[in-house]
Scaffold this active site. Structure first.
Site: not given
Length: 351
Positions: A20-21, A24
């Site tokens: 997920h990170e 980003h």
């Protein structure tokens, strides 16, 4: 073995959080945004490294992570600050985390499907007994189930979902029989009484197993992805409608317990490979859930940040950072409170 369950759970959470990170982080870098920190975990810092502009850190609580970008939540004069990028670039950055969670779910589905002995279809292969209740009430060998109670069936997961939520034990099924659609208005199954007094259906037929090929693997994985995502979305809607209560939700403790149940099946004679497949399926559900949940317009989540960016794009003027920050702060406090309530509920269930 409890320690093993916790370690496996941390690994599962860790992979989902990192992916997920990383979404980003990667898109932010591609858009020329300065990233100050890439953190896995929350709370006190355990270790950190990195000599350039980005610091990488591992924190004590494996319940999340973050990518701290310059000027994300406050004003900054740095030309590479988040707020100095175009709206569409910031929108891509915000949505990249959830998108990567969804991609991870699809990739795991492809791996599970490609390594399986056969692909589960929705076509009836045979009944366990000649007088099986579902057969007596309409189903025939060779029927391909395409909808149940008006809901389109993509995979066997959709049939299972309808079996779980149905209340009158009667199902309207649409099947493909000899190349034509046939509606069966009242298909029934026998049921058994559980220890808690609820009733569970007894499935009295087996389905055809299809050959695993590259094309069938991709096709089934895509349909399974849609099926799981829809089930999660429908469950969220059922929660809002009051079908489920907060006590039915699972937090970190409940998920660790579920992972422990899956890992512990090896002690019950389940093959290691089958256990891994079951763990992978649970991980698919969790990561797709994380992806969908993060896209909801709830303050502090990526979905709410995307809404603020869309508003900025329409108004041609950003919402004041302090106002947006306050909204997200309130949302974060509410989410943390919900996590505490759900965790207490999980602990009570285990006692």
């Amino acid at each position: 073995m409890t320690i093993l369950y916790i370690i496996v759970a941390i690994l599962v959470f860790g992979i989902i959080i990192i992916i997920h990170e990383l979404g980003h982080f990667t898109v932010a870098k591609l858009c020329g945004i300065k990233v100050n920190e890439f953190a896995i975990g929350m709370g006190p810092k355990i270790v950190s490294w990195g000599k350039n502009e980005t610091k990488y850190s591992l924190r004590a609580l494996p319940i999340g992570g973050y990518v701290a970008m310059e000027g994300e939540d406050d004003d900054s004069s740095d030309p590479r600050a988040f707020r100095h990028r175009k709206v569409w670039q910031r929108l891509l950055v915000v949505l990249a985390g959830a998108f990567m969670n969804l991609v991870l779910g699809f990739v795991i589905l492809v791996i599970i499907t490609a390594t399986s002995d056969a692909i589960v279809s929705t076509t009836v292969a045979q009944f366990y007994e000649e007088d099986a209740t579902s057969h007596l009430t309409g189903l025939e060998v060779g029927d391909k189930i395409v909808s149940v109670n008006g809901m389109k069936v993509y995979t066997d997961t959709d049939i299972s979902y309808q079996f779980q939520i149905d209340e009158d034990m009667s199902f309207e099924m649409t099947v493909i029989r000899d190349g034509e659609k046939v509606t069966l208005p009242d298909v029934r199954f026998d049921s058994v009484v559980n220890e808690d007094g609820s009733r569970s259906l007894v499935i009295d037929f087996i389905v055809v197993g299809e050959k695993v090929t590259p094309l069938s693997t991709l096709s089934y994985s895509a349909r399974k992805f849609v099926s799981v995502a829809r089930t999660i979305w429908l469950s969220l809607a059922d929660l809002l409608r009051g079908r489920y209560s907060v006590n039915d939700l699972s937090g970190p403790v409940g998920i660790i317990s579920k992972i422990g149940d899956v890992v512990g099946t090896t002690e019950q004679g389940i093959a290691f490979g089958e256990m891994l497949a079951n763990l992978g399926s649970l991980m698919v559900f969790i990561t797709i859930n994380v992806g969908i949940f993060n896209l909801l317009p709830i303050p502090a989540l990526d979905g709410a940040r995307a809404v603020f960016l869309i508003i900025e794009g329409i108004r041609r003027k950003p919402v004041k950072p302090e106002h947006e920050g306050m909204v997200h702060l309130i949302g974060m406090a509410a989410l943390l409170l919900l996590i505490v309530v759900v965790t207490v509920s999980d602990v009570i269930k285990l006692l």
